[in-house]
Design a protein around this motif. Structure first.
Motif, PDB file in Angstrom:
ATOM      1  N   PHE A 215     -18.128  64.808  20.298  1.00 59.23           N
ATOM      2  CA  PHE A 215     -17.922  63.891  21.437  1.00 59.23           C
ATOM      3  C   PHE A 215     -16.427  63.728  21.728  1.00 59.23           C
ATOM      4  CE2 PHE A 215     -22.261  62.190  20.434  1.00 59.23           C
ATOM      5  CZ  PHE A 215     -22.804  62.331  21.703  1.00 59.23           C
ATOM      6  N   VAL A 216     -15.646  63.538  20.658  1.00 59.59           N
ATOM      7  CA  VAL A 216     -14.210  63.273  20.842  1.00 59.59           C
ATOM      8  C   VAL A 216     -13.519  64.490  21.454  1.00 59.59           C
ATOM      9  CG1 VAL A 216     -12.034  62.812  19.614  1.00 59.59           C
ATOM     10  CG2 VAL A 216     -14.091  61.509  19.033  1.00 59.59           C
ATOM     11  N   SER A 217     -13.956  65.689  21.042  1.00 63.03           N
ATOM     12  CA  SER A 217     -13.264  66.908  21.502  1.00 63.03           C
ATOM     13  C   SER A 217     -13.381  67.102  23.020  1.00 63.03           C
ATOM     14  CB  SER A 217     -13.824  68.135  20.779  1.00 63.03           C
ATOM     15  OG  SER A 217     -15.144  68.376  21.245  1.00 63.03           O
ATOM     16  N   ARG A 218     -14.335  66.413  23.659  1.00 69.88           N
ATOM     17  CA  ARG A 218     -14.456  66.571  25.119  1.00 69.88           C
ATOM     18  C   ARG A 218     -13.313  65.871  25.861  1.00 69.88           C
ATOM     19  NH1 ARG A 218     -20.792  65.190  26.014  1.00 69.88           N
ATOM     20  NH2 ARG A 218     -19.897  63.137  26.273  1.00 69.88           N
ATOM     21  N   GLN A 219     -12.666  64.915  25.165  1.00 67.72           N
ATOM     22  CA  GLN A 219     -11.565  64.181  25.808  1.00 67.72           C
ATOM     23  C   GLN A 219     -10.241  64.678  25.251  1.00 67.72           C
ATOM     24  OE1 GLN A 219     -14.958  62.355  26.728  1.00 67.72           O
ATOM     25  NE2 GLN A 219     -14.326  62.014  24.654  1.00 67.72           N
ATOM     26  N   PRO A 220      -9.464  65.428  26.006  1.00 65.81           N
ATOM     27  CA  PRO A 220      -8.176  65.920  25.493  1.00 65.81           C
ATOM     28  C   PRO A 220      -7.276  64.799  24.987  1.00 65.81           C
ATOM     29  CG  PRO A 220      -8.672  66.952  27.588  1.00 65.81           C
ATOM     30  CD  PRO A 220      -9.748  65.938  27.363  1.00 65.81           C
ATOM     31  N   ILE A 221      -7.514  63.574  25.446  1.00 67.41           N
ATOM     32  CA  ILE A 221      -6.683  62.456  25.000  1.00 67.41           C
ATOM     33  C   ILE A 221      -6.945  62.132  23.517  1.00 67.41           C
ATOM     34  CG2 ILE A 221      -8.014  60.319  25.441  1.00 67.41           C
ATOM     35  CD1 ILE A 221      -5.618  59.547  27.340  1.00 67.41           C
ATOM     36  N   GLY A 222      -8.048  62.664  22.967  1.00 68.06           N
ATOM     37  CA  GLY A 222      -8.283  62.597  21.526  1.00 68.06           C
ATOM     38  C   GLY A 222      -9.105  61.420  21.040  1.00 68.06           C
ATOM     39  N   ARG A 223      -9.778  60.739  21.954  1.00 67.81           N
ATOM     40  CA  ARG A 223     -10.636  59.633  21.521  1.00 67.81           C
ATOM     41  C   ARG A 223     -11.660  59.338  22.612  1.00 67.81           C
ATOM     42  NH1 ARG A 223      -9.510  54.846  24.224  1.00 67.81           N
ATOM     43  NH2 ARG A 223      -7.477  54.747  25.233  1.00 67.81           N
TER      44      ARG A 223
ATOM     45  N   CYS B 243     -11.109  64.448  30.304  1.00 71.06           N
ATOM     46  CA  CYS B 243     -12.299  65.323  30.182  1.00 71.06           C
ATOM     47  C   CYS B 243     -12.434  66.294  31.356  1.00 71.06           C
ATOM     48  CB  CYS B 243     -13.533  64.421  30.071  1.00 71.06           C
ATOM     49  SG  CYS B 243     -15.086  65.284  30.053  1.00 71.06           S
ATOM     50  N   SER B 244     -12.074  65.837  32.553  1.00 70.30           N
ATOM     51  CA  SER B 244     -12.278  66.677  33.736  1.00 70.30           C
ATOM     52  C   SER B 244     -11.096  67.613  34.009  1.00 70.30           C
ATOM     53  CB  SER B 244     -12.526  65.792  34.961  1.00 70.30           C
ATOM     54  OG  SER B 244     -11.464  64.858  35.120  1.00 70.30           O
ATOM     55  N   LEU B 245     -10.063  67.558  33.161  1.00 64.53           N
ATOM     56  CA  LEU B 245      -8.886  68.401  33.432  1.00 64.53           C
ATOM     57  C   LEU B 245      -9.197  69.870  33.192  1.00 64.53           C
ATOM     58  CD1 LEU B 245      -6.070  66.274  31.739  1.00 64.53           C
ATOM     59  CD2 LEU B 245      -6.438  66.641  34.193  1.00 64.53           C
TER      60      LEU B 245
END
Ligand code: NAD
Length: 245
Positions: A202-210, A243-245
Protein backbone atom coordinates in the motif's frame (compact mmCIF):
# COMPACT_ATOMS: atom_id res chain seq x y z
CA UNK A 1 -13.74 34.51 12.43
CA UNK A 2 -14.20 30.72 12.14
CA UNK A 3 -13.94 29.65 8.49
CA UNK A 4 -17.40 28.03 8.30
CA UNK A 5 -19.31 30.33 10.65
CA UNK A 6 -23.07 30.12 10.04
CA UNK A 7 -22.89 27.32 7.47
CA UNK A 8 -25.34 24.42 7.60
CA UNK A 9 -23.63 21.28 6.36
CA UNK A 10 -24.86 17.76 5.60
CA UNK A 11 -22.31 14.91 5.51
CA UNK A 12 -22.97 11.30 4.52
CA UNK A 13 -20.96 8.35 5.93
CA UNK A 14 -19.83 10.48 8.86
CA UNK A 15 -19.53 7.75 11.49
CA UNK A 16 -15.90 6.86 10.78
CA UNK A 17 -12.86 7.59 8.64
CA UNK A 18 -12.78 10.66 6.41
CA UNK A 19 -16.47 11.53 7.00
CA UNK A 20 -16.00 11.60 10.76
CA UNK A 21 -12.76 13.61 10.63
CA UNK A 22 -14.46 16.10 8.31
CA UNK A 23 -17.54 16.45 10.52
CA UNK A 24 -15.27 17.30 13.46
CA UNK A 25 -13.12 19.72 11.41
CA UNK A 26 -16.23 21.50 10.07
CA UNK A 27 -17.81 21.84 13.53
CA UNK A 28 -14.52 23.24 14.95
CA UNK A 29 -14.69 25.96 12.29
CA UNK A 30 -18.16 27.07 13.35
CA UNK A 31 -20.44 25.04 11.05
CA UNK A 32 -23.67 23.36 12.13
CA UNK A 33 -23.13 19.81 10.94
CA UNK A 34 -25.80 17.22 10.28
CA UNK A 35 -23.69 14.06 10.35
CA UNK A 36 -25.42 11.04 8.80
CA UNK A 37 -24.48 7.39 8.43
CA UNK A 38 -26.19 4.01 8.05
CA UNK A 39 -24.49 2.80 11.26
CA UNK A 40 -26.47 4.13 14.24
CA UNK A 41 -24.11 2.68 16.84
CA UNK A 42 -20.92 4.21 15.43
CA UNK A 43 -22.74 7.50 14.86
CA UNK A 44 -23.43 7.82 18.60
CA UNK A 45 -19.70 8.44 19.10
CA UNK A 46 -20.28 11.83 17.49
CA UNK A 47 -23.26 12.76 19.65
CA UNK A 48 -22.39 15.40 22.18
CA UNK A 49 -19.70 16.95 19.95
CA UNK A 50 -20.45 20.70 19.85
CA UNK A 51 -21.90 21.76 16.50
CA UNK A 52 -22.80 18.21 15.38
CA UNK A 53 -26.24 16.62 15.20
CA UNK A 54 -26.43 13.00 14.07
CA UNK A 55 -29.04 11.20 12.01
CA UNK A 56 -29.22 7.67 10.61
CA UNK A 57 -29.44 7.67 6.81
CA UNK A 58 -28.88 4.88 4.30
CA UNK A 59 -27.89 6.80 1.17
CA UNK A 60 -28.86 3.90 -1.09
CA UNK A 61 -32.46 4.04 0.14
CA UNK A 62 -34.16 6.41 -2.30
CA UNK A 63 -37.27 6.92 -0.14
CA UNK A 64 -35.21 7.63 2.96
CA UNK A 65 -33.05 10.14 1.06
CA UNK A 66 -36.15 11.99 -0.20
CA UNK A 67 -37.67 12.07 3.30
CA UNK A 68 -34.37 13.28 4.74
CA UNK A 69 -34.14 16.06 2.14
CA UNK A 70 -37.71 17.18 2.88
CA UNK A 71 -36.74 17.64 6.52
CA UNK A 72 -33.61 19.74 5.81
CA UNK A 73 -34.34 23.44 6.35
CA UNK A 74 -31.32 25.18 4.94
CA UNK A 75 -28.22 23.66 3.42
CA UNK A 76 -25.04 25.50 2.48
CA UNK A 77 -22.76 22.50 1.91
CA UNK A 78 -23.46 18.88 1.03
CA UNK A 79 -20.52 16.50 1.43
CA UNK A 80 -21.31 13.14 -0.19
CA UNK A 81 -18.66 10.96 1.44
CA UNK A 82 -20.30 7.51 1.32
CA UNK A 83 -18.44 4.91 -0.69
CA UNK A 84 -17.17 1.36 -0.77
CA UNK A 85 -13.99 -0.31 -2.11
CA UNK A 86 -14.06 -3.69 -3.79
CA UNK A 87 -10.67 -5.24 -4.48
CA UNK A 88 -10.57 -7.23 -7.71
CA UNK A 89 -10.13 -7.29 -11.47
CA UNK A 90 -13.09 -7.59 -13.87
CA UNK A 91 -12.72 -11.39 -13.60
CA UNK A 92 -13.02 -11.19 -9.81
CA UNK A 93 -16.02 -8.87 -9.76
CA UNK A 94 -19.41 -10.55 -9.24
CA UNK A 95 -22.32 -8.66 -10.83
CA UNK A 96 -23.74 -7.92 -7.36
CA UNK A 97 -20.47 -6.20 -6.40
CA UNK A 98 -20.57 -4.09 -9.56
CA UNK A 99 -24.15 -3.09 -8.72
CA UNK A 100 -23.33 -2.37 -5.07
CA UNK A 101 -20.32 -0.26 -6.10
CA UNK A 102 -22.41 1.85 -8.45
CA UNK A 103 -25.31 2.10 -5.98
CA UNK A 104 -23.21 3.18 -3.04
CA UNK A 105 -20.51 5.17 -4.84
CA UNK A 106 -22.52 6.87 -7.60
CA UNK A 107 -26.29 6.51 -7.29
CA UNK A 108 -26.26 7.66 -3.66
CA UNK A 109 -24.45 10.84 -4.73
CA UNK A 110 -26.93 11.32 -7.58
CA UNK A 111 -29.87 10.82 -5.18
CA UNK A 112 -28.52 13.19 -2.52
CA UNK A 113 -27.75 15.89 -5.11
CA UNK A 114 -31.08 15.45 -6.87
CA UNK A 115 -32.97 15.70 -3.57
CA UNK A 116 -31.06 18.63 -2.07
CA UNK A 117 -30.21 20.78 -5.12
CA UNK A 118 -33.74 22.24 -5.36
CA UNK A 119 -33.29 23.58 -1.80
CA UNK A 120 -29.95 25.15 -2.75
CA UNK A 121 -31.40 26.65 -5.92
CA UNK A 122 -34.29 28.15 -3.93
CA UNK A 123 -31.72 29.71 -1.57
CA UNK A 124 -29.70 30.98 -4.56
CA UNK A 125 -26.52 29.31 -3.31
CA UNK A 126 -25.08 25.91 -2.50
CA UNK A 127 -21.86 23.96 -2.45
CA UNK A 128 -21.57 20.24 -3.22
CA UNK A 129 -18.45 18.22 -2.44
CA UNK A 130 -18.37 14.65 -3.74
CA UNK A 131 -16.00 11.84 -2.82
CA UNK A 132 -14.15 10.30 -5.74
CA UNK A 133 -10.68 8.76 -5.51
CA UNK A 134 -7.35 8.79 -7.29
CA UNK A 135 -8.53 5.35 -8.50
CA UNK A 136 -10.95 6.81 -11.07
CA UNK A 137 -10.49 8.75 -14.31
CA UNK A 138 -7.28 10.06 -12.66
CA UNK A 139 -5.44 6.71 -12.52
CA UNK A 140 -6.00 2.98 -12.93
CA UNK A 141 -4.97 1.13 -9.78
CA UNK A 142 -4.53 -2.67 -9.83
CA UNK A 143 -7.57 -4.73 -8.80
CA UNK A 144 -9.95 -1.78 -8.44
CA UNK A 145 -12.31 -2.44 -11.39
CA UNK A 146 -15.70 -1.65 -9.88
CA UNK A 147 -14.25 0.97 -7.56
CA UNK A 148 -12.27 2.80 -10.25
CA UNK A 149 -15.17 2.75 -12.72
CA UNK A 150 -17.67 4.02 -10.15
CA UNK A 151 -15.34 6.74 -8.80
CA UNK A 152 -14.68 7.89 -12.40
CA UNK A 153 -18.45 8.31 -12.72
CA UNK A 154 -18.39 10.55 -9.64
CA UNK A 155 -15.92 12.85 -11.44
CA UNK A 156 -18.27 13.03 -14.45
CA UNK A 157 -21.31 13.66 -12.26
CA UNK A 158 -19.42 16.41 -10.42
CA UNK A 159 -18.41 18.22 -13.62
CA UNK A 160 -21.94 17.91 -15.05
CA UNK A 161 -23.59 19.43 -11.97
CA UNK A 162 -20.93 22.16 -11.90
CA UNK A 163 -21.56 23.26 -15.49
CA UNK A 164 -25.36 22.95 -15.32
CA UNK A 165 -25.75 25.16 -12.23
CA UNK A 166 -22.71 27.46 -12.30
CA UNK A 167 -24.95 30.41 -13.19
CA UNK A 168 -27.29 29.77 -10.26
CA UNK A 169 -24.92 30.09 -7.32
CA UNK A 170 -24.04 26.40 -7.08
CA UNK A 171 -20.49 25.02 -6.89
CA UNK A 172 -19.64 21.33 -7.18
CA UNK A 173 -16.18 19.79 -6.76
CA UNK A 174 -14.85 16.37 -5.82
CA UNK A 175 -11.97 14.92 -3.84
CA UNK A 176 -9.59 12.30 -5.23
CA UNK A 177 -7.54 10.98 -2.32
CA UNK A 178 -4.87 8.33 -2.53
CA UNK A 179 -4.70 5.66 0.19
CA UNK A 180 -5.87 6.97 3.55
CA UNK A 181 -5.72 5.14 6.89
CA UNK A 182 -9.35 4.57 7.92
CA UNK A 183 -11.24 1.61 9.44
CA UNK A 184 -12.14 0.21 6.01
CA UNK A 185 -8.55 0.60 4.81
CA UNK A 186 -7.40 -1.42 7.83
CA UNK A 187 -9.97 -4.11 6.90
CA UNK A 188 -8.56 -4.26 3.34
CA UNK A 189 -5.07 -4.55 4.82
CA UNK A 190 -6.25 -7.47 7.01
CA UNK A 191 -7.90 -9.14 3.97
CA UNK A 192 -4.42 -9.19 2.40
CA UNK A 193 -3.02 -10.91 5.49
CA UNK A 194 -2.16 -7.85 7.60
CA UNK A 195 1.53 -8.48 6.98
CA UNK A 196 4.38 -5.93 6.76
CA UNK A 197 4.61 -6.88 3.06
CA UNK A 198 0.92 -6.05 2.54
CA UNK A 199 1.43 -2.65 4.21
CA UNK A 200 4.58 -2.06 2.15
CA UNK A 201 2.49 -2.73 -0.97
CA UNK A 202 0.00 0.00 0.00
CA UNK A 203 2.75 2.45 1.00
CA UNK A 204 4.74 1.86 -2.20
CA UNK A 205 1.87 3.32 -4.27
CA UNK A 206 2.56 6.75 -2.74
CA UNK A 207 5.99 8.09 -3.76
CA UNK A 208 5.78 10.35 -0.71
CA UNK A 209 6.44 7.17 1.31
CA UNK A 210 3.38 6.88 3.52
CA UNK A 211 -0.39 6.59 3.66
CA UNK A 212 -2.51 9.71 4.19
CA UNK A 213 -4.65 10.57 7.20
CA UNK A 214 -8.35 11.37 7.40
CA UNK A 215 -7.44 14.75 8.91
CA UNK A 216 -5.39 15.64 5.80
CA UNK A 217 -8.40 14.94 3.58
CA UNK A 218 -10.66 16.84 5.99
CA UNK A 219 -8.38 19.88 5.68
CA UNK A 220 -8.85 19.97 1.89
CA UNK A 221 -12.57 19.41 2.31
CA UNK A 222 -12.67 22.33 4.73
CA UNK A 223 -11.11 24.56 2.07
CA UNK A 224 -13.73 23.42 -0.47
CA UNK A 225 -16.57 23.99 2.02
CA UNK A 226 -15.38 27.49 2.89
CA UNK A 227 -15.74 30.66 0.85
CA UNK A 228 -11.95 30.63 0.39
CA UNK A 229 -12.61 28.34 -2.61
CA UNK A 230 -15.46 30.50 -3.98
CA UNK A 231 -13.83 30.74 -7.44
CA UNK A 232 -13.47 26.94 -7.79
CA UNK A 233 -16.04 24.66 -9.38
CA UNK A 234 -16.10 21.45 -11.42
CA UNK A 235 -12.69 20.32 -10.18
CA UNK A 236 -11.40 16.91 -9.14
CA UNK A 237 -8.85 17.72 -6.43
CA UNK A 238 -6.11 15.12 -6.06
CA UNK A 239 -4.52 14.55 -2.64
CA UNK A 240 -2.53 11.36 -3.05
CA UNK A 241 1.06 11.49 -1.82
CA UNK A 242 2.14 11.53 -5.46
CA UNK A 243 0.31 8.30 -6.41
CA UNK A 244 -0.87 9.80 -9.70
CA UNK A 245 2.55 11.16 -10.72
P1 NAD B 1 -14.84 3.88 5.75
O1 NAD B 1 -14.93 3.09 4.49
O2 NAD B 1 -13.95 3.39 6.82
O3 NAD B 1 -16.29 4.11 6.35
C1 NAD B 1 -17.39 4.20 5.50
C2 NAD B 1 -18.59 4.69 6.25
O4 NAD B 1 -19.68 4.61 5.31
C3 NAD B 1 -18.98 3.84 7.46
O5 NAD B 1 -19.21 4.67 8.57
C4 NAD B 1 -20.26 3.14 7.00
O6 NAD B 1 -21.16 2.89 8.06
C5 NAD B 1 -20.81 4.15 6.02
N1 NAD B 1 -21.78 3.58 5.06
C6 NAD B 1 -21.68 2.40 4.43
N2 NAD B 1 -22.78 2.18 3.68
C7 NAD B 1 -23.58 3.28 3.84
C8 NAD B 1 -24.85 3.64 3.35
N3 NAD B 1 -25.54 2.84 2.52
N4 NAD B 1 -25.38 4.82 3.72
C9 NAD B 1 -24.70 5.64 4.57
N5 NAD B 1 -23.50 5.34 5.09
C10 NAD B 1 -22.93 4.17 4.72
O7 NAD B 1 -14.46 5.40 5.38
P2 NAD B 1 -13.30 5.97 4.45
O8 NAD B 1 -12.27 4.95 4.15
O9 NAD B 1 -12.93 7.26 5.07
O10 NAD B 1 -14.05 6.26 3.06
C11 NAD B 1 -14.91 7.36 2.92
C12 NAD B 1 -14.97 7.73 1.45
O11 NAD B 1 -13.67 8.09 1.00
C13 NAD B 1 -15.45 6.61 0.54
O12 NAD B 1 -16.26 7.16 -0.48
C14 NAD B 1 -14.16 6.09 -0.05
O13 NAD B 1 -14.35 5.46 -1.30
C15 NAD B 1 -13.37 7.36 -0.17
N6 NAD B 1 -11.93 7.16 -0.28
C16 NAD B 1 -11.28 6.47 0.71
C17 NAD B 1 -9.93 6.26 0.58
C18 NAD B 1 -9.15 5.47 1.61
O14 NAD B 1 -8.03 5.04 1.32
N7 NAD B 1 -9.69 5.26 2.79
C19 NAD B 1 -9.23 6.77 -0.53
C20 NAD B 1 -9.93 7.48 -1.50
C21 NAD B 1 -11.28 7.67 -1.35
Amino acid sequence: MPRLEGKQIVITAAAQGIGRATAIAFAKEGASVLATDINAEKLTKLSGVAGIITKVLDVTDEKAVRKFADEVDKIDVLFNCAGYVHQGTILECPDEVWDLSFNLNVKSTYLMCKSLLPRMLAQGSGNVINMSSVASSVKGLPRRLAYGASKAAVVGLTKSIAIDFVGQGIRCNCLCPGTVETPSFLERFQELGGTPEAMAGFVSRQPIGRIGTSEEVAALCLYLASDESAYMTGQALVLDGGCSL
